[in-house]
Motif scaffolding. Structure first.
Motif, short mmCIF file in Angstrom:
data_model
loop_
_atom_site.label_atom_id
_atom_site.label_comp_id
_atom_site.label_asym_id
_atom_site.label_seq_id
_atom_site.Cartn_x
_atom_site.Cartn_y
_atom_site.Cartn_z
N ALA A 114 -2.25 10.35 2.04
CA ALA A 114 -2.32 8.92 1.67
C ALA A 114 -3.46 8.29 2.45
O ALA A 114 -3.26 7.59 3.42
CB ALA A 114 -1.00 8.23 1.97
N ARG A 161 -4.70 4.20 -0.47
CA ARG A 161 -3.76 3.08 -0.24
C ARG A 161 -4.37 1.79 -0.75
O ARG A 161 -3.69 0.97 -1.37
CB ARG A 161 -3.38 2.99 1.23
CG ARG A 161 -2.53 4.17 1.70
CD ARG A 161 -1.91 3.96 3.06
NE ARG A 161 -2.81 3.44 4.07
CZ ARG A 161 -3.49 4.18 4.96
NH1 ARG A 161 -3.37 5.50 4.94
NH2 ARG A 161 -4.27 3.62 5.85
N GLU A 192 -6.70 5.94 3.50
CA GLU A 192 -6.91 4.50 3.45
C GLU A 192 -7.51 4.10 2.10
O GLU A 192 -7.14 3.08 1.51
CB GLU A 192 -7.82 4.06 4.59
CG GLU A 192 -7.98 2.57 4.68
CD GLU A 192 -8.80 2.15 5.90
OE1 GLU A 192 -9.31 1.01 5.87
OE2 GLU A 192 -8.93 2.93 6.86
N THR A 215 3.55 8.46 5.95
CA THR A 215 2.34 8.48 5.12
C THR A 215 1.21 7.63 5.68
O THR A 215 0.07 7.78 5.25
CB THR A 215 2.65 7.97 3.71
OG1 THR A 215 3.02 6.58 3.79
CG2 THR A 215 3.74 8.77 3.04
N GLN A 239 -0.27 9.14 -1.85
CA GLN A 239 -0.32 10.60 -1.67
C GLN A 239 -0.40 11.30 -3.02
O GLN A 239 -1.25 12.16 -3.23
CB GLN A 239 0.93 11.10 -0.94
CG GLN A 239 0.92 10.93 0.53
CD GLN A 239 2.19 11.50 1.16
OE1 GLN A 239 3.28 11.39 0.60
NE2 GLN A 239 2.05 12.10 2.32
N GLY A 297 1.03 4.58 5.03
CA GLY A 297 0.99 3.44 4.11
C GLY A 297 2.20 2.56 4.33
O GLY A 297 2.68 2.37 5.45
N THR A 298 2.71 2.02 3.24
CA THR A 298 3.94 1.23 3.29
C THR A 298 5.03 1.95 2.52
O THR A 298 4.76 2.85 1.72
CB THR A 298 3.70 -0.19 2.71
OG1 THR A 298 3.12 -0.08 1.41
CG2 THR A 298 2.78 -1.00 3.62
N GLY A 323 2.59 4.33 0.30
CA GLY A 323 2.12 5.60 0.84
C GLY A 323 2.46 6.80 -0.03
O GLY A 323 1.61 7.69 -0.21
N HIS A 381 7.70 3.29 0.05
CA HIS A 381 7.67 3.41 -1.42
C HIS A 381 8.81 2.63 -2.06
O HIS A 381 8.59 1.76 -2.89
CB HIS A 381 7.76 4.89 -1.81
CG HIS A 381 7.94 5.12 -3.27
ND1 HIS A 381 6.98 4.79 -4.19
CD2 HIS A 381 8.98 5.64 -3.97
CE1 HIS A 381 7.41 5.10 -5.40
NE2 HIS A 381 8.61 5.61 -5.29
N ASP A 397 5.28 2.84 6.64
CA ASP A 397 5.87 4.16 6.44
C ASP A 397 5.14 5.11 7.40
O ASP A 397 4.00 5.49 7.17
CB ASP A 397 5.68 4.61 5.00
CG ASP A 397 6.29 5.97 4.71
OD1 ASP A 397 6.80 6.63 5.65
OD2 ASP A 397 6.27 6.38 3.53
N GLU A 445 0.86 -1.20 0.00
CA GLU A 445 0.00 0.00 0.00
C GLU A 445 0.89 1.24 0.00
O GLU A 445 0.92 2.01 0.95
CB GLU A 445 -0.93 -0.01 1.21
CG GLU A 445 -1.92 -1.14 1.18
CD GLU A 445 -2.89 -1.11 2.35
OE1 GLU A 445 -2.90 -0.13 3.13
OE2 GLU A 445 -3.66 -2.07 2.49
#
Length: 121
Positions: A39, A44, A41, A77, A27, A79-80, A23, A82, A74, A21
Motif C-alpha cells: 500500500a 493510497r 503512498e 498497511t 494494496q 494506510g487507513t 490501505g 478498510h 491501519d 486512504e
C-alpha cells in the motif's frame, strides 16, 4: 449504487462507510496494476482521489447516500482502515463527535447525514 439510485431515486437511502486512504484497497489495486502487494503512498493517494471523484459523481447523479468517512490508521498497511464494522475500531472510532454506531442507529431511525466529509479535502 448507481444502478440502485437510478432505479429507485430518493425512495432508498444508502449508507457508505469508508476511510480516506484505504490501505487494503491500495494494496490490492497496486498488486493488480504492478504486481507489488504494498500500500504505497502513491496508491493510497490514488484511493483517496478516486473516492473523492466517486462521491462527487454520485452526488451529481442525485443518489441519496449518507457517508461515514474515517481516517483511522491501519498499522498493517500504512494506510487507513478498510472496513471498521468488523473491527474493534467500530467501538473506538469517533469522527466529528459521532461514532459509526450512532450514525447507523440514526439512519435506521430516519435521520441520515454525512460524517467526516471534511477528511476528503
Amino acid at each position: 449504487m448507481e444502478a440502485l439510485g437510478s432505479k429507485y431515486g430518493h425512495r432508498i437511502k444508502l449508507l457508505y462507510g469508508c476511510s480516506t486512504e484505504d490501505g487494503i484497497l491500495a494494496q490490492y489495486s497496486n498488486y493488480e496494476n504492478t504486481g507489488d502487494f504494498a500500500a504505497t503512498e502513491e496508491w493510497r493517494g490514488k484511493m483517496k482521489r478516486g473516492f473523492q471523484n466517486r462521491v462527487q459523481r454520485l452526488h451529481k447523479a442525485g443518489i441519496n447516500i449518507s457517508y461515514y468517512i474515517n481516517a483511522i490508521p491501519d498499522k498493517q498497511t500504512g494506510g487507513t482502515k478498510h472496513c471498521i464494522s468488523q473491527d474493534k475500531a467500530w467501538h473506538e472510532a469517533w469522527v466529528n463527535g459521532i461514532s459509526p454506531a450512532q450514525w447507523v442507529l440514526d439512519a435506521v431511525n430516519g435521520k441520515c447525514y454525512d460524517v467526516g466529509m471534511n477528511l476528503l479535502e
